[in-house]
Design a protein around this motif. Structure first.
Motif, PDB file in Angstrom:
ATOM      1  N   CYS A  57       1.149  27.326 -39.817  1.00 16.01           N
ATOM      2  CA  CYS A  57       1.661  26.010 -39.429  1.00 16.01           C
ATOM      3  C   CYS A  57       2.772  25.520 -40.349  1.00 16.01           C
ATOM      4  CB  CYS A  57       0.515  24.997 -39.386  1.00 16.01           C
ATOM      5  SG  CYS A  57      -0.596  25.229 -37.970  1.00 16.01           S
ATOM      6  N   SER A  58       2.875  26.108 -41.526  1.00 18.11           N
ATOM      7  CA  SER A  58       3.898  25.684 -42.483  1.00 18.11           C
ATOM      8  C   SER A  58       5.001  26.719 -42.682  1.00 18.11           C
ATOM      9  CB  SER A  58       3.251  25.375 -43.842  1.00 18.11           C
ATOM     10  OG  SER A  58       2.587  26.531 -44.353  1.00 18.11           O
ATOM     11  N   ASP A  59       4.922  27.838 -41.939  1.00 16.01           N
ATOM     12  CA  ASP A  59       5.916  28.900 -42.098  1.00 16.01           C
ATOM     13  C   ASP A  59       6.369  29.400 -40.725  1.00 16.01           C
ATOM     14  OD1 ASP A  59       7.540  30.990 -42.756  1.00 16.01           O
ATOM     15  OD2 ASP A  59       5.939  32.274 -43.561  1.00 16.01           O
ATOM     16  N   CYS A  60       7.497  28.856 -40.264  1.00 10.21           N
ATOM     17  CA  CYS A  60       8.054  29.252 -38.961  1.00 10.21           C
ATOM     18  C   CYS A  60       9.410  29.932 -39.109  1.00 10.21           C
ATOM     19  CB  CYS A  60       8.182  28.026 -38.053  1.00 10.21           C
ATOM     20  SG  CYS A  60       6.604  27.410 -37.426  1.00 10.21           S
ATOM     21  N   ASN A  61       9.753  30.347 -40.333  1.00  9.36           N
ATOM     22  CA  ASN A  61      11.083  30.918 -40.561  1.00  9.36           C
ATOM     23  C   ASN A  61      11.324  32.175 -39.745  1.00  9.36           C
ATOM     24  OD1 ASN A  61      11.720  28.895 -42.390  1.00  9.36           O
ATOM     25  ND2 ASN A  61      10.955  30.038 -44.149  1.00  9.36           N
ATOM     26  N   ALA A  62      10.369  33.108 -39.764  1.00  7.15           N
ATOM     27  CA  ALA A  62      10.559  34.367 -39.045  1.00  7.15           C
ATOM     28  C   ALA A  62      10.588  34.131 -37.541  1.00  7.15           C
ATOM     29  CB  ALA A  62       9.438  35.348 -39.406  1.00  7.15           C
ATOM     30  N   ALA A  63       9.722  33.229 -37.061  1.00 12.33           N
ATOM     31  CA  ALA A  63       9.687  32.939 -35.632  1.00 12.33           C
ATOM     32  C   ALA A  63      10.990  32.301 -35.169  1.00 12.33           C
ATOM     33  CB  ALA A  63       8.509  32.034 -35.308  1.00 12.33           C
ATOM     34  N   LEU A  64      11.545  31.402 -35.983  1.00 14.52           N
ATOM     35  CA  LEU A  64      12.812  30.767 -35.640  1.00 14.52           C
ATOM     36  C   LEU A  64      13.932  31.795 -35.591  1.00 14.52           C
ATOM     37  CD1 LEU A  64      14.518  28.289 -35.064  1.00 14.52           C
ATOM     38  CD2 LEU A  64      14.703  27.917 -37.537  1.00 14.52           C
ATOM     39  N   THR A  65      13.943  32.715 -36.556  1.00 16.46           N
ATOM     40  CA  THR A  65      14.950  33.782 -36.541  1.00 16.46           C
ATOM     41  C   THR A  65      14.842  34.604 -35.267  1.00 16.46           C
ATOM     42  OG1 THR A  65      14.982  33.932 -38.957  1.00 16.46           O
ATOM     43  CG2 THR A  65      15.784  35.839 -37.727  1.00 16.46           C
ATOM     44  N   SER A  66      13.617  34.897 -34.850  1.00 15.41           N
ATOM     45  CA  SER A  66      13.399  35.710 -33.646  1.00 15.41           C
ATOM     46  C   SER A  66      13.881  34.995 -32.391  1.00 15.41           C
ATOM     47  CB  SER A  66      11.911  36.068 -33.507  1.00 15.41           C
ATOM     48  OG  SER A  66      11.484  36.895 -34.561  1.00 15.41           O
ATOM     49  N   VAL A  67      13.571  33.702 -32.270  1.00 17.12           N
ATOM     50  CA  VAL A  67      13.981  32.989 -31.067  1.00 17.12           C
ATOM     51  C   VAL A  67      15.496  32.811 -31.047  1.00 17.12           C
ATOM     52  CG1 VAL A  67      13.756  30.597 -31.906  1.00 17.12           C
ATOM     53  CG2 VAL A  67      13.388  31.104 -29.507  1.00 17.12           C
ATOM     54  N   GLU A  68      16.108  32.589 -32.204  1.00 19.65           N
ATOM     55  CA  GLU A  68      17.567  32.457 -32.248  1.00 19.65           C
ATOM     56  C   GLU A  68      18.246  33.778 -31.905  1.00 19.65           C
ATOM     57  OE1 GLU A  68      18.146  28.812 -35.441  1.00 19.65           O
ATOM     58  OE2 GLU A  68      18.194  30.890 -36.164  1.00 19.65           O
ATOM     59  N   THR A  69      17.651  34.897 -32.340  1.00 20.06           N
ATOM     60  CA  THR A  69      18.196  36.214 -31.988  1.00 20.06           C
ATOM     61  C   THR A  69      18.106  36.436 -30.489  1.00 20.06           C
ATOM     62  OG1 THR A  69      17.575  37.139 -34.137  1.00 20.06           O
ATOM     63  CG2 THR A  69      17.964  38.697 -32.339  1.00 20.06           C
ATOM     64  N   TYR A  70      16.954  36.077 -29.900  1.00 17.86           N
ATOM     65  CA  TYR A  70      16.784  36.220 -28.453  1.00 17.86           C
ATOM     66  C   TYR A  70      17.805  35.365 -27.710  1.00 17.86           C
ATOM     67  CZ  TYR A  70      15.020  35.293 -23.789  1.00 17.86           C
ATOM     68  OH  TYR A  70      14.934  35.128 -22.432  1.00 17.86           O
ATOM     69  N   CYS A  71      17.956  34.104 -28.109  1.00 20.09           N
ATOM     70  CA  CYS A  71      18.884  33.218 -27.416  1.00 20.09           C
ATOM     71  C   CYS A  71      20.318  33.733 -27.505  1.00 20.09           C
ATOM     72  CB  CYS A  71      18.789  31.806 -27.982  1.00 20.09           C
ATOM     73  SG  CYS A  71      17.223  30.969 -27.616  1.00 20.09           S
ATOM     74  N   ALA A  72      20.654  34.312 -28.639  1.00 18.04           N
ATOM     75  CA  ALA A  72      22.008  34.861 -28.796  1.00 18.04           C
ATOM     76  C   ALA A  72      22.259  36.031 -27.858  1.00 18.04           C
ATOM     77  CB  ALA A  72      22.232  35.297 -30.240  1.00 18.04           C
ATOM     78  N   SER A  73      21.162  36.671 -27.409  1.00 18.84           N
ATOM     79  CA  SER A  73      21.326  37.815 -26.501  1.00 18.84           C
ATOM     80  C   SER A  73      21.583  37.387 -25.069  1.00 18.84           C
ATOM     81  CB  SER A  73      20.062  38.701 -26.537  1.00 18.84           C
ATOM     82  OG  SER A  73      18.981  38.076 -25.866  1.00 18.84           O
ATOM     83  N   LEU A  74      21.399  36.091 -24.768  1.00 15.94           N
ATOM     84  CA  LEU A  74      21.600  35.611 -23.404  1.00 15.94           C
ATOM     85  C   LEU A  74      23.087  35.346 -23.177  1.00 15.94           C
ATOM     86  CD1 LEU A  74      18.589  33.149 -22.955  1.00 15.94           C
ATOM     87  CD2 LEU A  74      18.742  35.567 -22.367  1.00 15.94           C
ATOM     88  N   THR A  75      23.796  36.423 -22.959  1.00 21.82           N
ATOM     89  CA  THR A  75      25.250  36.338 -22.793  1.00 21.82           C
ATOM     90  C   THR A  75      25.626  36.689 -21.368  1.00 21.82           C
ATOM     91  OG1 THR A  75      25.449  38.624 -23.564  1.00 21.82           O
ATOM     92  CG2 THR A  75      25.719  36.874 -25.196  1.00 21.82           C
ATOM     93  N   GLY A  76      24.935  36.094 -20.412  1.00 21.91           N
ATOM     94  CA  GLY A  76      25.167  36.398 -18.997  1.00 21.91           C
ATOM     95  C   GLY A  76      26.430  35.744 -18.488  1.00 21.91           C
ATOM     96  N   THR A  77      26.515  35.609 -17.172  1.00 21.06           N
ATOM     97  CA  THR A  77      27.729  35.118 -16.549  1.00 21.06           C
ATOM     98  C   THR A  77      27.862  33.612 -16.642  1.00 21.06           C
ATOM     99  OG1 THR A  77      26.591  34.954 -14.426  1.00 21.06           O
ATOM    100  CG2 THR A  77      27.702  37.032 -14.917  1.00 21.06           C
TER     101      THR A  77
END
Length: 359
Positions: A57-77
């Motif tokens: 509950c006090s450590d979301c750094n890795a999860a945030l990195t993962s979601v930001e990496t995923y969002c960056a991959s959404l490079t559709g039309t």
């Protein structure tokens, strides 16, 4: 004693404000599961069905990195794709249209003509299954197609039995398909659940909602949400069900939209938005679902209709067409979460039951 009392408290999930996730209107939220006053876990969830659990509950750094990496991959039309639907004569259409936020543009030829073939976005592709060739249901289809952003490709001719009016959504790395109807007889409504993993379909031997056609579907917090539809026993339905990837759960909110089938539903800014549908007459109400509660948004918008197509793009819900008192209309509307705005763009002809998604 404190630990025991906390354990008896029903867990509650609350999600924070939405943040943009890539292109196409996707968003993500940080959701916290609490039991009593204690945090049990936290995870980032996306409107496309991905979820990333925090280490604590006090450590979301890795999860945030993962979601930001995923969002960056959404490079559709960065556009909405709409395919098919019924025309004013009741025949299925085979045209493809693209909406960029202000303009409709005709796309390349698509699959064989059809309507009532709902779809979902998975892995940068818009997947559609089945459908029917006319309102008289003279032909029911069982093929799987995908739009890549520039072209259509047939992916499979086997899997679920031929049907139309299924509820379809995406969670994680799979597309979920539930129910639909095999003929123009309500007694042939289906109640099976299928998963598409990107390569093929597999059926799940589970129980869930009764067989139904024309339920609305969207993805929220890693679950597919379906509402309404019509079944042979009860007629128009006002049930809310969620599927978490392995089982169905019927929700029991204190307030629900009136019973209906063929509503327009999509995920927008961390909520499911539902508009319209039909229950013997056309409806023109707007509702949101936050994962536990339905709320009616008292706002003036499109004329009451059923079978409109809706998808989320750039933080707004795009709605096209549908049937207004039996007339298939060709207007485009945008809902930003609080107000509806009619668009002046022209393009597709009026239609009911088009397939639609945002890449």
């Amino acid at each position: 004693l404190d630990a025991y009392c906390t354990a008896q408290t029903t867990p509650v999930t609350a999600c924070g404000a939405s943040s943009a996730c890539g292109v196409g209107g996707a968003t993500y939220n940080l959701c916290t599961l609490t039991q009593g006053t204690q945090c049990d876990s936290k995870q980032y969830t996306t409107s496309t069905g991905q979820h990333y659990t925090c280490n604590s509950c006090s450590d979301c750094n890795a999860a945030l990195t993962s979601v930001e990496t995923y969002c960056a991959s959404l490079t559709g039309t960065g556009s909405v794709v709409m395919f098919g639907g019924f025309d004013s004569t009741g025949a299925g259409l085979s045209d493809t249209w693209l909406w960029n936020g202000s303009t409709w543009t005709a796309g390349p030829a698509g699959p064989p003509a059809r309507a009532d073939a709902p779809g979902a976005v998975l892995g940068g592709r818009f997947l559609v299954f089945g459908g029917t060739t006319s309102t008289s249901v003279t032909g029911v289809l069982g093929d799987t197609w995908a739009w890549s952003g520039s072209a259509w490709t047939e992916l499979a001719t086997s899997g679920p039995s031929a049907r139309f009016g299924s509820a379809v959504g995406a969670i994680g790395s799979e597309v979920v398909l539930f129910g639909g109807c095999a003929t123009n007889t309500a007694a042939n409504d289906l109640a099976d659940t299928w998963l598409w993993n990107g390569l093929g379909w597999s059926s799940l031997a589970i129980t869930g909602p009764t067989g139904r056609v024309g339920a609305g579907a969207a993805t929220l917090n890693g679950q597919v949400v379906i509402f309404g539809g019509m079944d042979p026993a009860s007629g128009y339905l006002a049930e809310t069900w969620v599927f978490n990837g392995s089982q169905w759960t019927q929700m029991t909110p204190a307030l629900s939209p009136p019973a209906r089938f063929y509503p327009a539903m999509t995920t927008l800014n961390g909520q499911v938005v539902l508009f319209g549908g039909g229950n013997g007459g056309d409806l023109g109400d707007t509702w949101t679902w936050n994962g536990s509660t339905w709320t009616q948004i008292m706002v003036t918008g499109p004329v009451a209709r059923a079978g409109a197509a809706a998808a989320a793009l750039n933080g707004s819900m795009v709605l096209f067409g549908g049937s207004e008192s039996g007339t298939y209309v060709s207007d485009t509307w945008v809902f930003n979460g609080s107000t509806w705005a009619a668009q002046t763009a022209t393009g597709p002809t009026g239609r009911f039951g088009a397939s639609i998604g945002a890449l």
